[in-house]
Design an enzyme around this catalytic site. Structure first.
Site, PDB file in Angstrom:
ATOM      1  N   LYS A 176       0.872  -1.177   0.000  1.00 48.69           N
ATOM      2  CA  LYS A 176       0.000   0.000   0.000  1.00 48.69           C
ATOM      3  C   LYS A 176       0.907   1.225   0.000  1.00 48.69           C
ATOM      4  CE  LYS A 176      -1.854   3.033   1.966  1.00 48.69           C
ATOM      5  NZ  LYS A 176      -1.613   4.457   1.559  1.00 48.69           N
ATOM      6  N   GLU A 251       9.200   1.219  11.292  1.00 43.92           N
ATOM      7  CA  GLU A 251      10.242   2.242  11.132  1.00 43.92           C
ATOM      8  C   GLU A 251       9.533   3.578  11.252  1.00 43.92           C
ATOM      9  OE1 GLU A 251      13.271   1.297  10.855  1.00 43.92           O
ATOM     10  OE2 GLU A 251      13.198  -0.729  10.053  1.00 43.92           O
ATOM     11  N   CYS A 285      13.854  10.609   7.580  1.00 44.50           N
ATOM     12  CA  CYS A 285      13.624  10.131   8.954  1.00 44.50           C
ATOM     13  C   CYS A 285      14.869  10.274   9.802  1.00 44.50           C
ATOM     14  CB  CYS A 285      13.133   8.693   8.932  1.00 44.50           C
ATOM     15  SG  CYS A 285      14.233   7.586   8.058  1.00 44.50           S
ATOM     16  N   GLU A 383       8.973  16.250  15.560  1.00 45.25           N
ATOM     17  CA  GLU A 383       9.536  16.015  14.230  1.00 45.25           C
ATOM     18  C   GLU A 383       8.889  16.984  13.229  1.00 45.25           C
ATOM     19  OE1 GLU A 383       8.434  12.396  12.120  1.00 45.25           O
ATOM     20  OE2 GLU A 383      10.514  12.141  11.491  1.00 45.25           O
TER      21      GLU A 383
HETATM   22  P1  NAD Z   1       2.118   8.401   7.708  1.00 42.92           P
HETATM   23  O1  NAD Z   1       2.208   7.629   8.975  1.00 42.92           O
HETATM   24  O2  NAD Z   1       1.138   9.491   7.609  1.00 42.92           O
HETATM   25  O3  NAD Z   1       1.781   7.428   6.483  1.00 42.92           O
HETATM   26  C1  NAD Z   1       2.588   6.320   6.155  1.00 42.92           C
HETATM   27  C2  NAD Z   1       1.746   5.282   5.429  1.00 42.92           C
HETATM   28  O4  NAD Z   1       0.753   4.784   6.329  1.00 42.92           O
HETATM   29  C3  NAD Z   1       0.985   5.830   4.224  1.00 42.92           C
HETATM   30  O5  NAD Z   1       0.961   4.853   3.201  1.00 42.92           O
HETATM   31  C4  NAD Z   1      -0.416   6.035   4.770  1.00 42.92           C
HETATM   32  O6  NAD Z   1      -1.407   5.957   3.794  1.00 42.92           O
HETATM   33  C5  NAD Z   1      -0.528   4.876   5.742  1.00 42.92           C
HETATM   34  N1  NAD Z   1      -1.504   5.057   6.830  1.00 42.92           N
HETATM   35  C6  NAD Z   1      -1.931   6.200   7.398  1.00 42.92           C
HETATM   36  N2  NAD Z   1      -2.852   5.943   8.350  1.00 42.92           N
HETATM   37  C7  NAD Z   1      -3.007   4.596   8.388  1.00 42.92           C
HETATM   38  C8  NAD Z   1      -3.814   3.724   9.164  1.00 42.92           C
HETATM   39  N3  NAD Z   1      -4.641   4.162  10.090  1.00 42.92           N
HETATM   40  N4  NAD Z   1      -3.713   2.401   8.945  1.00 42.92           N
HETATM   41  C9  NAD Z   1      -2.856   1.916   8.012  1.00 42.92           C
HETATM   42  N5  NAD Z   1      -2.087   2.704   7.235  1.00 42.92           N
HETATM   43  C10 NAD Z   1      -2.143   4.027   7.426  1.00 42.92           C
HETATM   44  O7  NAD Z   1       3.593   8.907   7.413  1.00 42.92           O
HETATM   45  P2  NAD Z   1       4.062   9.874   6.227  1.00 42.92           P
HETATM   46  O8  NAD Z   1       3.628  11.250   6.572  1.00 42.92           O
HETATM   47  O9  NAD Z   1       3.685   9.270   4.922  1.00 42.92           O
HETATM   48  O10 NAD Z   1       5.641   9.749   6.333  1.00 42.92           O
HETATM   49  C11 NAD Z   1       6.443  10.555   7.143  1.00 42.92           C
HETATM   50  C12 NAD Z   1       6.822   9.837   8.425  1.00 42.92           C
HETATM   51  O11 NAD Z   1       7.517   8.617   8.118  1.00 42.92           O
HETATM   52  C13 NAD Z   1       7.781  10.623   9.290  1.00 42.92           C
HETATM   53  O12 NAD Z   1       7.399  10.524  10.633  1.00 42.92           O
HETATM   54  C14 NAD Z   1       9.119   9.911   9.077  1.00 42.92           C
HETATM   55  O13 NAD Z   1      10.055  10.063  10.118  1.00 42.92           O
HETATM   56  C15 NAD Z   1       8.677   8.512   8.928  1.00 42.92           C
HETATM   57  N6  NAD Z   1       9.708   7.722   8.256  1.00 42.92           N
HETATM   58  C16 NAD Z   1      10.444   6.838   8.988  1.00 42.92           C
HETATM   59  C17 NAD Z   1      11.450   6.103   8.380  1.00 42.92           C
HETATM   60  C18 NAD Z   1      12.256   5.115   9.175  1.00 42.92           C
HETATM   61  O14 NAD Z   1      12.886   4.284   8.552  1.00 42.92           O
HETATM   62  N7  NAD Z   1      12.269   5.180  10.488  1.00 42.92           N
HETATM   63  C19 NAD Z   1      11.702   6.267   7.016  1.00 42.92           C
HETATM   64  C20 NAD Z   1      10.943   7.187   6.302  1.00 42.92           C
HETATM   65  C21 NAD Z   1       9.937   7.905   6.928  1.00 42.92           C
END
Ligand code: NAD
Length: 489
Positions: A176, A251, A285, A383
């Site tokens: 997804k 992650e 991240c 963040e």
């Molecule tokens: P997000 O949590 O909003 O979304 C991530 C994914 O989860 C998307 O595909 C979204 O559609 C899905 N999602 C959202 N709500 C959901 C739910 N209730 N159930 C299932 N899936 C759901 O994150 P974002 O804004 O897309 O990404 C940024 C974040 O990702 C930042 O916090 C960043 O630090 C983190 N990140 C972490 C790493 C790591 O390796 N630690 C790497 C990249 C990004």
């Protein structure tokens, strides 16, 4: 390059949503909607999981030898590299990533597949002689259907970072992708088909997180969930996954410190600090978003950091000279700008904070530096995920460690010092899954990747990833006269 409608990929076919629902996808520079994307719901997830389940139980994929699967993975890597230019253009257009940085993504994505091909071929399992009377050996089996949920920053690289080990382990998958950056994932179906991945092994359902993502998390036939995204989303996913006792790998977010001692090579530390927080638009991240500097060199470092931030070239993502492009989405831009306003009230703004001259539209922001940031400031704690950095002074090593550990996150840390003993000591004392000493962020796919505290659960990378997607079974066989206890004899 741009398709009219981005479709799901289920059981080897590109398909719209059952309901016909779509959502709009726009580029961050003009804000123009350039495509519609199929908006998956529970029924689309159900079809994708059923296809994956069939491919897992009835298809050839799980039964292939490691070498055979590795051969397919290497072909996937080749097919990605063949599309490197298209991929870079798509990624840059859809996410606002500078084109020069987007160009690295195809190579990283291909490397994910090459690396995990090597891992499974080289892998061996344990065997134990138990007191000479029993031999125990371990059998590795793919865990089933894996649900992969990814964020919008470096989308293709992160999608493949999960696809490579899950496919290598012999799982069938449902991916997804993030709804703000679905474009580059549209290359995956043709890449998989060209490489010979059987239909149903790779499935993809686009959609909003709370709809398609939540349905994937809740589906009972998906025993493994690998998620990258915000810590808050991770908590929601864990709660739902708990109902089925699913294994999760998370992650999550970060607020990583870069600790600069006065004896450090300040030129290098400065280069690394600037690159660490402003590369990938700061939407990274592991960004070094808190720079902690020892007092004797603090003012000098702040001044140099501000000057460098001012000199960073912000511009259209498609311009090869651009170092910081456009933030992913107007909503995200508004959120980052809100933090800039909060920061103005909490600390001393020494660079950026506004749009660059000559770019009145689009989601642009000049690299922004706040100095004298107190540890209880929101910009120190939360963040921001954009080109914004906090700088805070410290007087002693103990204080540096306390400040480094003063947030809920624990993803990465960077330490700069000429005293190597101190480098090792501080690297162990900081709460982080990954620490770099006198180095910027260089990744080796063999090393464990992940965070502690609110930054993650579990580790990916190296054998950790393949273990996550596998069930290990211990088989115990008597090799001698092993007499059981004789109850009731
Ligand atoms: P997000 O949590 O909003 O979304 C991530 C994914 O989860 C998307 O595909 C979204 O559609 C899905 N999602 C959202 N709500 C959901 C739910 N209730 N159930 C299932 N899936 C759901 O994150 P974002 O804004 O897309 O990404 C940024 C974040 O990702 C930042 O916090 C960043 O630090 C983190 N990140 C972490 C790493 C790591 O390796 N630690 C790497 C990249 C990004």
């Amino acid at each position: 390059m741009i398709t009219d409608e981005l479709l799901h990929h289920i059981d080897g076919k590109d398909v719209p949503s059952v309901s016909g629902a779509t959502f709009g996808v726009s580029d961050p520079v003009t804000g123009t909607e350039y495509a519609r994307c199929a908006a998956g719901q529970a029924e689309d997830i159900a079809l994708a999981v059923a296809a994956a389940r069939r491919a897992f139980t009835d298809g050839p994929w799980t039964g292939l030898s490691a070498r055979e699967r590795a051969t397919v993975l290497v072909r996937i890597a080749d097919a990605i590299e063949d599309r490197a230019d298209t991929l870079a253009r798509m990624e840059s257009h859809d996410t606002g990533l500078p084109i020069t940085q987007a160009k690295g993504q195809a190579h990283r994505a291909a490397e994910n597949f090459r690396y995990f091909a090597d891992v499974i071929v080289a892998q061996h399992e344990d065997a134990f002689l138990v007191g000479g009377k029993q031999v125990n050996y371990v059998v590795r089996q793919p865990a089933g259907v894996a649900g992969l949920i990814t964020p919008w920053n470096t989308p293709f690289m992160l999608e493949t970072w999960k696809l490579a080990p899950s496919l290598a382990a012999g799982c069938a998958v449902v991916l997804k992708p993030a709804e703000w950056s679905p474009l580059s994932a549209s290359l995956l179906p043709e890449v998989m088909a060209e490489a010979g991945v059987p239909a149903g092994v790779f499935n993809m359902v686009h959609g909003i997180g709370e709809e398609a993502g939540a349905a994937l998390v809740a589906h009972p036939d998906v025993p493994r969930l690998s998620f990258t995204g915000e810590s808050g989303t991770g908590q929601i996913i864990m709660r739902t996954a708990a109902a089925h006792l699913k294994e999760v790998s998370m992650e999550l977010g970060g607020k990583s410190p870069c600790v600069v001692f006065a004896d450090a090579d300040l030129d290098r530390a400065l280069d690394a600090a600037v690159f660490g927080v402003f590369s990938l638009n700061g939407e990274r991240c592991t960004a070094s978003s808190r720079v902690l500097v020892e007092r004797p060199v603090y003012e000098e470092f702040v001044a140099r950091l501000a000057a460098r931030a001012d000199a960073v070239k912000v511009g259209p993502p498609s311009d090869p000279a651009t170092e910081v492009g456009a933030l992913i989405h107007p909503e995200h831009h508004a959120r980052v700008m809100e933090y800039v306003e909060i920061g103005r009230a909490e600390a001393r703004l020494v660079a950026g904070g506004t749009r660059p001259d000559g770019l009145p539209g689009g989601t642009f922001l000049r690299p922004t530096v706040f100095a004298d940031v107190a540890p209880d400031a929101r910009i120190f704690q939360e963040e921001i995920f954009g080109p914004v950095v906090c700088v805070t002074p410290f007087d002693t090593e103990a204080e540096a460690v306390t400040l480094a550990n003063a947030t809920k996150y624990g993803l990465a840390a960077y330490v700069w010092t000429a005293d190597l003993s101190r480098g090792h000591r501080v690297a162990r004392a900081i709460d982080a899954g990954m620490v770099w000493v006198n180095s910027h962020n260089v990744r080796d796919l063999r090393t464990p990747f992940g965070g502690i505290k609110a930054s993650g659960v579990g580790r990916e990378g190296g054998p950790h990833s393949v273990d996550f997607y596998s069930d290990l079974r211990a088989i115990h066989v008597a090799v001698d006269d092993l007499t059981p206890p004789r109850f009731g004899a």
